[in-house]
Scaffold this motif. Structure first.
Motif, mmCIF file in Angstrom:
data_model
loop_
_atom_site.group_PDB
_atom_site.id
_atom_site.type_symbol
_atom_site.label_atom_id
_atom_site.label_comp_id
_atom_site.label_asym_id
_atom_site.label_seq_id
_atom_site.Cartn_x
_atom_site.Cartn_y
_atom_site.Cartn_z
ATOM 1 N N GLY A 16 3.029 51.927 42.520
ATOM 2 C CA GLY A 16 3.013 50.877 42.802
ATOM 3 C C GLY A 16 1.919 50.244 41.921
ATOM 4 N N THR A 17 1.692 49.111 42.023
ATOM 5 C CA THR A 17 1.360 47.689 41.967
ATOM 6 C C THR A 17 -0.527 48.349 42.403
ATOM 7 O OG1 THR A 17 2.717 45.900 40.733
ATOM 8 C CG2 THR A 17 0.137 45.299 41.193
ATOM 9 N N GLY A 58 5.919 53.475 39.443
ATOM 10 C CA GLY A 58 6.812 52.363 39.938
ATOM 11 C C GLY A 58 8.031 52.677 40.364
ATOM 12 N N SER A 59 8.092 51.652 41.314
ATOM 13 C CA SER A 59 9.455 51.607 42.811
ATOM 14 C C SER A 59 10.382 51.052 41.422
ATOM 15 C CB SER A 59 9.039 51.173 43.679
ATOM 16 O OG SER A 59 9.190 49.090 44.015
ATOM 17 N N TYR A 60 9.884 50.417 40.401
ATOM 18 C CA TYR A 60 11.544 50.375 40.231
ATOM 19 C C TYR A 60 12.132 51.930 39.262
ATOM 20 C CZ TYR A 60 7.929 49.598 36.474
ATOM 21 O OH TYR A 60 6.364 49.958 35.944
ATOM 22 N N GLY A 91 6.141 50.152 45.302
ATOM 23 C CA GLY A 91 5.299 49.531 44.763
ATOM 24 C C GLY A 91 6.814 48.170 45.130
ATOM 25 N N THR A 92 6.539 47.280 44.932
ATOM 26 C CA THR A 92 6.765 46.351 45.677
ATOM 27 C C THR A 92 8.372 46.055 45.543
ATOM 28 O OG1 THR A 92 6.034 43.863 44.252
ATOM 29 C CG2 THR A 92 4.807 44.752 46.137
ATOM 30 N N ASP A 93 8.798 46.779 44.030
ATOM 31 C CA ASP A 93 10.194 45.679 43.831
ATOM 32 C C ASP A 93 11.354 46.183 44.393
ATOM 33 O OD1 ASP A 93 8.704 44.946 41.793
ATOM 34 O OD2 ASP A 93 9.660 46.329 39.967
ATOM 35 N N ALA A 117 0.886 45.653 46.503
ATOM 36 C CA ALA A 117 0.168 44.410 46.130
ATOM 37 C C ALA A 117 0.845 43.758 45.243
ATOM 38 C CB ALA A 117 -0.708 44.661 45.699
ATOM 39 N N GLN A 118 0.875 42.581 44.528
ATOM 40 C CA GLN A 118 1.797 41.729 43.613
ATOM 41 C C GLN A 118 0.847 42.040 42.441
ATOM 42 O OE1 GLN A 118 4.675 41.242 43.732
ATOM 43 N NE2 GLN A 118 4.911 39.392 44.357
ATOM 44 N N LYS A 165 11.965 40.932 48.625
ATOM 45 C CA LYS A 165 11.202 40.917 48.269
ATOM 46 C C LYS A 165 11.973 39.566 47.570
ATOM 47 C CE LYS A 165 7.506 41.498 44.266
ATOM 48 N NZ LYS A 165 7.174 42.392 43.404
HETATM 49 N N1 LIG Z 1 4.004 44.344 42.978
HETATM 50 C C1 LIG Z 1 4.526 45.514 42.156
HETATM 51 O O1 LIG Z 1 4.212 46.613 42.814
HETATM 52 C C2 LIG Z 1 6.000 45.800 41.545
HETATM 53 C C3 LIG Z 1 5.848 47.298 40.679
HETATM 54 N N2 LIG Z 1 6.617 46.775 39.694
HETATM 55 C C4 LIG Z 1 7.027 48.107 41.360
HETATM 56 O O2 LIG Z 1 7.656 47.531 42.322
HETATM 57 O O3 LIG Z 1 6.324 49.670 40.863
#
Ligand SMILES: NC(=O)C[C@H](N)C(=O)O
Length: 333
Positions: A16-17, A58-60, A91-93, A117-118, A165
């Motif tokens: 993640g970020t 990355g969580s995507y 990751g936040t996604d 994190a963002q 999110k």
């Molecule tokens: N802010 C994040 O973590 C977004 C990142 N692209 C994720 O989900 O891995």
């Protein structure tokens, strides 16, 4: 202070970020840091933290099996009586999906706290370190016990059901439009939580490697059943309709739903609206027609979490009627 110093917190790092940096050869931000680097950026920790690197993504990019392996990591960490709680950096996604799956399966009173994190780790003012400090404090906190999995982000705590999110880039990235915040963790480590909500009984862990496919199909003005049919052709055993409003579609989609349900596919109606329950009111292709065609209204679950729940239930091999009962129960306002 909400923390205790006996025992340890286990940090499961997934990428993640919070673990990302600019990669000049790729010309893009990529997950790069191991969990020990993520932890070091948060500074001195009380209690002790043991780091386990699960993945660096990355969580995507996560699959359902990746999400299950995070849940297995949580179970393993909780086998030790020395573990006070677990932190997952993620990751936040798709944190709302993995966090919700962890919540569905969690059968231990100790806290599991997701954070991320963002801003990337190499940005001028990264938000990951403060988020991680908050998550470690919460994971060690006796007040956080018995609440399943939680997200802590920008000082605010959320229970997983209904949390998602809500901001693409602002630091206050998460919200729970229907249930609101579960509390807060201050920068000095003060934990304040509201009353603990009742939790449904935990699901058994679904097997990994299952071939179950669950898709999300949107409805919108002029939508036909082409995408719905494509999901069925691809082998979907479950479909979440991302419907409009209270959970409405149109006559063509309702016909497609009726035929799919007859063939044993579980269809759940969710909505693209950010708050409020889904239930059947309207006819002529609306939510009442969908319900009559056999679709199950998702209640307060939005498509991301309705899909996660449906995938878990189908991977457990439950028959459609039991799947529908679980969806109704867990989506209930
Ligand atoms: N802010 C994040 O973590 C977004 C990142 N692209 C994720 O989900 O891995």
């Amino acid at each position: 202070m909400g923390s205790t110093t006996t025992g340890q917190v286990v940090l499961l790092a997934t990428g993640g970020t919070i673990a990302s940096r600019n990669d000049s050869s790729a010309g893009a931000t990529l997950a790069a840091d191991a969990g020990s680097t993520v932890l070091a950026a948060a500074g001195q920790n009380v209690p002790a933290v043991e780091v386990v690197d699960l993945m660096q993504k990355g969580s995507y990019l996560l699959t359902f099996d990746d999400m299950l392996s995070v849940c297995t990591g949580i179970r393993t960490a909780l086998e030790s009586p020395e573990t006070l709680g677990v932190v997952v950096t993620h990751g936040t996604d798709t944190m709302e999906e993995t966090g919700y799956l962890a919540d569905l399966l969690h059968d231990d009173s100790r806290p599991v706290v997701f954070t991320g994190a963002q801003r990337a780790a190499d940005s001028q003012e990264p938000d990951g370190p403060a988020n991680l400090r908050g998550a470690i404090t919460l994971a060690a906190s006796p007040e956080a016990r018995g609440r399943g999995a939680l997200i802590v982000f920008d000082g605010e705590v959320f229970a997983l059901p209904g949390t998602r999110k809500t901001e693409t880039s602002r630091l206050h990235a998460f919200g729970n439009p229907d249930r609101g915040s579960a509390g807060s963790v201050s920068s000095t480590g003060v934990v304040e939580l509201g009353p603990a909500p009742e939790r449904p009984s935990p699901l058994p862990p679904p097997p990994s490697g299952s071939s179950v496919r669950v898709d999300i199909v949107p409805s919108y003005p002029g939508a036909d059943a082409t995408l719905f049919a494509a999901a069925l052709d691809a082998g979907a055993r479950g479909i979440v309709l991302e419907a409009t409003g209270l959970g409405n579609a149109n006559a063509e989609l309702c016909d497609a739903v009726r035929a799919a349900v007859r063939d044993g596919v579980v269809v759940v109606t969710s909505t693209r609206v950010h708050a409020g329950p889904v239930y059947g009111v309207y006819g002529a292709g609306g939510g009442k027609t969908l319900e009559d065609a056999g679709a199950v209204p998702s209640g307060l679950l939005r498509p991301s979490q309705a899909r996660t729940l449906l995938h878990a239930l189908l991977a457990l091999g439950l028959p459609p009627d039991d799947v529908a009962r679980h969806v109704r129960e867990r989506g209930r306002p």
